[in-house]
Design a protein around this motif. Sequence first.
Motif: not given
Length: 173
Positions: A24-27, A73-81, A88-97, A104-107
């Motif tokens: 969340a903080s990175e996104r 030991q085993e860090p969890a991973s979590y990604y925004w969708t 539909t979109t790579d959530p890490l590629d925010l350039h479509y916004l 705001l809708e993504l948030a």
Amino acid sequence: MTAGRQPAGIAGLLVHALALEIEASERYADLADQMKSHNNLRIARLFSKMADIEKLHVNHIRKMIDRHGVKLQEPASYYWTSPEGPETTDPLDLHYLMTPRQALELARHNETRAREFYAQNAEKTQDEDTRRISSELAVEEEEHLALIEAWLAKVPETDTDWDQDDDPPFLPD
Ligand code: ZN
């Protein structure tokens, strides 16, 4: 975090919470940059503030991890969708916004996911500590959601003048 998989006990909760709050903080920092590049300085400031709030969460959860002696030991991973679904979109590629409303809708979508994650965890756990911490985190996510909702109410549906801002324009060169 795999959908449907619930963390077991306090260790599972905290490990997943850490991944969720870091994401969340990175996104939010990405969204702030994105809005800045579109001259939306007020919304950029909102997202910078949200990034800071989520960073405080990360620190808070790290402290709880230490206090409960949880091994990472085993860090969890979590990604925004994206609200349209993860495909539909790579959530890490925010350039479509392109618009504040989309940002705001993504948030909103992801704050809702975070709140539901904690609320469901509070409901399902048999452990009193896990229930209490999950409920507290759910309340905090509810507050983030309310902040985002308040801004969404100010942003017009059509967004025709989304690049107009009361602030002086930011010129990159
Ligand atoms: Zn949040």
